[in-house]
Design a protein around this motif. Structure first.
Motif, PDB file in Angstrom:
ATOM      1  N   ASP A  51     -17.119 -14.067 -13.300  1.00 28.46           N
ATOM      2  CA  ASP A  51     -17.240 -15.530 -13.338  1.00 28.46           C
ATOM      3  C   ASP A  51     -17.757 -16.041 -11.993  1.00 28.46           C
ATOM      4  OD1 ASP A  51     -16.357 -15.679 -15.929  1.00 28.46           O
ATOM      5  OD2 ASP A  51     -14.730 -17.094 -15.506  1.00 28.46           O
ATOM      6  N   ASP A  52     -18.300 -17.244 -12.004  1.00 26.28           N
ATOM      7  CA  ASP A  52     -18.871 -17.824 -10.792  1.00 26.28           C
ATOM      8  C   ASP A  52     -17.813 -18.180  -9.756  1.00 26.28           C
ATOM      9  OD1 ASP A  52     -21.378 -17.636 -11.879  1.00 26.28           O
ATOM     10  OD2 ASP A  52     -21.552 -19.758 -12.381  1.00 26.28           O
ATOM     11  N   VAL A  53     -18.094 -17.797  -8.524  1.00 25.17           N
ATOM     12  CA  VAL A  53     -17.313 -18.216  -7.361  1.00 25.17           C
ATOM     13  C   VAL A  53     -18.316 -18.903  -6.442  1.00 25.17           C
ATOM     14  CG1 VAL A  53     -15.939 -17.473  -5.379  1.00 25.17           C
ATOM     15  CG2 VAL A  53     -15.707 -16.282  -7.570  1.00 25.17           C
ATOM     16  N   GLU A  54     -18.084 -20.184  -6.171  1.00 27.67           N
ATOM     17  CA  GLU A  54     -19.006 -20.946  -5.326  1.00 27.67           C
ATOM     18  C   GLU A  54     -18.542 -20.906  -3.872  1.00 27.67           C
ATOM     19  OE1 GLU A  54     -19.886 -24.911  -6.789  1.00 27.67           O
ATOM     20  OE2 GLU A  54     -19.387 -24.234  -8.820  1.00 27.67           O
ATOM     21  N   LEU A  55     -19.440 -20.471  -3.012  1.00 25.32           N
ATOM     22  CA  LEU A  55     -19.165 -20.415  -1.577  1.00 25.32           C
ATOM     23  C   LEU A  55     -19.982 -21.494  -0.880  1.00 25.32           C
ATOM     24  CD1 LEU A  55     -19.529 -16.559  -0.997  1.00 25.32           C
ATOM     25  CD2 LEU A  55     -17.449 -17.823  -1.542  1.00 25.32           C
ATOM     26  N   ASP A  56     -19.339 -22.300  -0.075  1.00 29.79           N
ATOM     27  CA  ASP A  56     -20.010 -23.296   0.756  1.00 29.79           C
ATOM     28  C   ASP A  56     -19.466 -23.073   2.166  1.00 29.79           C
ATOM     29  OD1 ASP A  56     -21.374 -25.416   1.807  1.00 29.79           O
ATOM     30  OD2 ASP A  56     -20.093 -26.961   0.912  1.00 29.79           O
ATOM     31  N   LEU A  57     -20.177 -22.281   2.944  1.00 25.61           N
ATOM     32  CA  LEU A  57     -19.660 -21.813   4.227  1.00 25.61           C
ATOM     33  C   LEU A  57     -20.550 -22.227   5.388  1.00 25.61           C
ATOM     34  CD1 LEU A  57     -18.776 -18.168   3.129  1.00 25.61           C
ATOM     35  CD2 LEU A  57     -17.239 -20.133   3.232  1.00 25.61           C
ATOM     36  N   GLN A  58     -19.917 -22.319   6.543  1.00 26.33           N
ATOM     37  CA  GLN A  58     -20.636 -22.566   7.783  1.00 26.33           C
ATOM     38  C   GLN A  58     -20.324 -21.410   8.720  1.00 26.33           C
ATOM     39  OE1 GLN A  58     -20.732 -26.542   9.568  1.00 26.33           O
ATOM     40  NE2 GLN A  58     -19.867 -25.611  11.417  1.00 26.33           N
ATOM     41  N   LEU A  59     -21.357 -20.808   9.282  1.00 23.90           N
ATOM     42  CA  LEU A  59     -21.202 -19.713  10.227  1.00 23.90           C
ATOM     43  C   LEU A  59     -21.588 -20.236  11.603  1.00 23.90           C
ATOM     44  CD1 LEU A  59     -22.058 -18.513   7.351  1.00 23.90           C
ATOM     45  CD2 LEU A  59     -22.431 -16.423   8.602  1.00 23.90           C
ATOM     46  N   GLU A  60     -20.667 -20.094  12.563  1.00 25.63           N
ATOM     47  CA  GLU A  60     -20.905 -20.619  13.899  1.00 25.63           C
ATOM     48  C   GLU A  60     -20.645 -19.530  14.936  1.00 25.63           C
ATOM     49  OE1 GLU A  60     -19.361 -24.185  16.855  1.00 25.63           O
ATOM     50  OE2 GLU A  60     -18.513 -24.012  14.851  1.00 25.63           O
ATOM     51  N   ALA A  61     -21.622 -19.320  15.800  1.00 27.49           N
ATOM     52  CA  ALA A  61     -21.452 -18.344  16.880  1.00 27.49           C
ATOM     53  C   ALA A  61     -20.538 -18.953  17.945  1.00 27.49           C
ATOM     54  CB  ALA A  61     -22.802 -17.987  17.487  1.00 27.49           C
ATOM     55  N   VAL A  62     -19.529 -18.178  18.342  1.00 33.93           N
ATOM     56  CA  VAL A  62     -18.627 -18.578  19.426  1.00 33.93           C
ATOM     57  C   VAL A  62     -18.586 -17.408  20.420  1.00 33.93           C
ATOM     58  CG1 VAL A  62     -17.242 -20.157  18.012  1.00 33.93           C
ATOM     59  CG2 VAL A  62     -16.599 -17.753  18.134  1.00 33.93           C
ATOM     60  N   MET A  63     -17.896 -17.586  21.521  1.00 37.05           N
ATOM     61  CA  MET A  63     -17.874 -16.553  22.567  1.00 37.05           C
ATOM     62  C   MET A  63     -17.376 -15.198  22.037  1.00 37.05           C
ATOM     63  SD  MET A  63     -19.056 -17.711  25.397  1.00 37.05           S
ATOM     64  CE  MET A  63     -18.438 -16.608  26.642  1.00 37.05           C
ATOM     65  N   GLU A  64     -16.345 -15.230  21.194  1.00 39.85           N
ATOM     66  CA  GLU A  64     -15.716 -13.990  20.734  1.00 39.85           C
ATOM     67  C   GLU A  64     -16.408 -13.359  19.537  1.00 39.85           C
ATOM     68  OE1 GLU A  64     -14.036 -16.938  20.857  1.00 39.85           O
ATOM     69  OE2 GLU A  64     -13.099 -16.680  22.805  1.00 39.85           O
ATOM     70  N   GLY A  65     -17.187 -14.162  18.779  1.00 40.99           N
ATOM     71  CA  GLY A  65     -17.789 -13.631  17.567  1.00 40.99           C
ATOM     72  C   GLY A  65     -18.421 -14.723  16.730  1.00 40.99           C
ATOM     73  N   VAL A  66     -18.165 -14.668  15.427  1.00 36.11           N
ATOM     74  CA  VAL A  66     -18.698 -15.656  14.487  1.00 36.11           C
ATOM     75  C   VAL A  66     -17.523 -16.272  13.730  1.00 36.11           C
ATOM     76  CG1 VAL A  66     -20.149 -16.024  12.455  1.00 36.11           C
ATOM     77  CG2 VAL A  66     -20.893 -14.440  14.241  1.00 36.11           C
ATOM     78  N   PHE A  67     -17.442 -17.599  13.802  1.00 37.46           N
ATOM     79  CA  PHE A  67     -16.392 -18.336  13.117  1.00 37.46           C
ATOM     80  C   PHE A  67     -16.953 -18.800  11.773  1.00 37.46           C
ATOM     81  CE2 PHE A  67     -13.920 -22.261  12.302  1.00 37.46           C
ATOM     82  CZ  PHE A  67     -12.657 -21.680  12.265  1.00 37.46           C
TER      83      PHE A  67
END
Length: 192
Positions: A51-67
């Motif tokens: 079944d469909d799973v809708e992802l609405d995500l924001q990827l942000e680079a920070v000092m330690e990694g990716v938030f």
């Protein structure tokens, strides 16, 4: 020696962060509708496989990694714990997780930081499936009900009590059962 990627970049839950670089503050959005993996739920309710799973995500680079933050939407299907009728729940949950750069987690452990284990990027790839699974499964009802006042099933015959609110059975308290047999013996003696 370069570490080989263990994640499959073709997997719908694996996101590539290469274009973010390692510049803190750079970000991008990721919108996708992906098929639900197996076991996205509990024994009584869950998102059906595929079944469909809708992802609405924001990827942000920070000092330690990716938030990674955003929302996940899906439709869970299960059974009412009282009457066994189908229950459909719309799930809309917020997610957020820090995926640390390879080597940062090891450095933190070596320096004695007691932070919990954070997921690592696999090269430039992040696997958001565990993040989605944790958020969706914990948002599902522990005991799903078709409605709050569901009367359930009759404990004697299994009848659906919502269909017949007046449903009942004549029951004799077992403590009085011996007197009932004594009464029938007396009735037989009177008739003879």
């Amino acid at each position: 020696m370069e570490r080989a990627n263990h994640l499959d970049p073709r997997s719908p839950f694996v996101l590539d962060t290469h274009e973010l670089g390692r510049r803190p503050g750079s970000m991008r959005r990721a919108h996708a509708t992906v098929p639900a993996p197996e076991d996205l739920g509990t024994d009584v309710i869950g998102v059906p496989v595929g079944d469909d799973v809708e992802l609405d995500l924001q990827l942000e680079a920070v000092m330690e990694g990716v938030f990674v933050s955003g929302s996940v939407r899906a439709r869970a299907v299960g059974e009412c714990v009282r009457c066994l009728d189908e229950v459909v729940e719309n799930v809309d949950v917020r997610v957020q997780e820090l995926f640390v750069y390879p080597g940062r987690a090891e450095a933190a452990k070596e320096s004695g930081d007691d932070e919990e284990d954070l997921p690592e990027l696999d090269g430039d790839l992040v696997d958001v499936e565990p993040l989605v699974r944790d958020a969706v499964v914990t948002a599902l009802p522990f005991q799903p009900l078709c409605r709050d006042d569901c009367p359930g099933l009759c404990s004697i015959c299994g009848a659906h009590l919502a269909d017949d609110p007046q449903h009942s059975h004549e029951t004799l308290d077992p403590r009085w059962a011996a007197l009932g047999s004594l009464q029938s013996t007396l009735d037989e003696k009177r008739e003879s």
